[in-house]
Design a protein around this motif. Structure first.
Motif, mmCIF file in Angstrom:
data_model
loop_
_atom_site.group_PDB
_atom_site.id
_atom_site.type_symbol
_atom_site.label_atom_id
_atom_site.label_comp_id
_atom_site.label_asym_id
_atom_site.label_seq_id
_atom_site.Cartn_x
_atom_site.Cartn_y
_atom_site.Cartn_z
ATOM 1 N N ALA A 1 -3.733 4.008 -1.721
ATOM 2 C CA ALA A 1 -3.939 3.100 -2.652
ATOM 3 C C ALA A 1 -3.267 1.714 -2.141
ATOM 4 N N LYS B 1 -8.716 8.996 -7.758
ATOM 5 C CA LYS B 1 -9.057 8.161 -8.862
ATOM 6 C C LYS B 1 -8.925 8.652 -10.021
ATOM 7 N N ILE C 1 -7.997 2.096 -4.727
ATOM 8 C CA ILE C 1 -7.789 3.448 -4.683
ATOM 9 C C ILE C 1 -8.451 4.513 -4.274
ATOM 10 N N SER D 1 0.945 -1.183 -0.080
ATOM 11 C CA SER D 1 0.016 0.092 -0.080
ATOM 12 C C SER D 1 0.737 1.207 0.011
#
Length: 120
Positions: free
Chosen positions: A49, A64, A59, A35
């Protein structure tokens, strides 16, 4: 001992791109979900994310369409491609590796962080 080494941060203008890398090294058998988190001054560390070993990714809504996470399991590396950067993306970005399997158990690890500064 397992280390996460991040790179790719820097100072950019709004609308520009950066690609962060995080490579895991040391003695381990496997790594679970990897992550990226970020922490802006005076704020909590937030998940940006994450991606599991099957390359299923999540995400954060606010990034995004601009950020993409990817990984190479063979290289034990995760990347965060950040496009169209905004001032609000300014933060220290941290890599996190979950469920890292070692000879003496399973652990989670953090990288040292890399600064991303976006200027208007």
């Amino acid at each position: 001992q397992v280390q996460l080494v991040e790179s790719g941060g820097g100072f950019v203008q709004t609308g520009e791109s950066l690609r962060l890398s995080c490579a895991a090294s040391g003695s381990f058998v496997s790594i679970g979900t990897m992550s990226w988190y970020r922490q802006a001054p005076g704020k909590e560390r937030d998940l940006v994310a994450q991606i599991n070993t099957f390359h299923n990714a999540n995400i954060r809504d606010s990034v995004k369409g601009r950020f993409t996470i990817s990984r190479d399991n063979a290289k034990n590396t995760v990347w965060l491609q950040m496009n169209n950067l905004e001032v609000e993306d300014t933060a220290v970005y941290y890599c996190h590796a979950a469920d890292v399997r070692t000879d003496d158990g399973r652990y989670n690890y953090w990288g040292q962080g890399t600064q991303v500064t976006v200027s208007s």
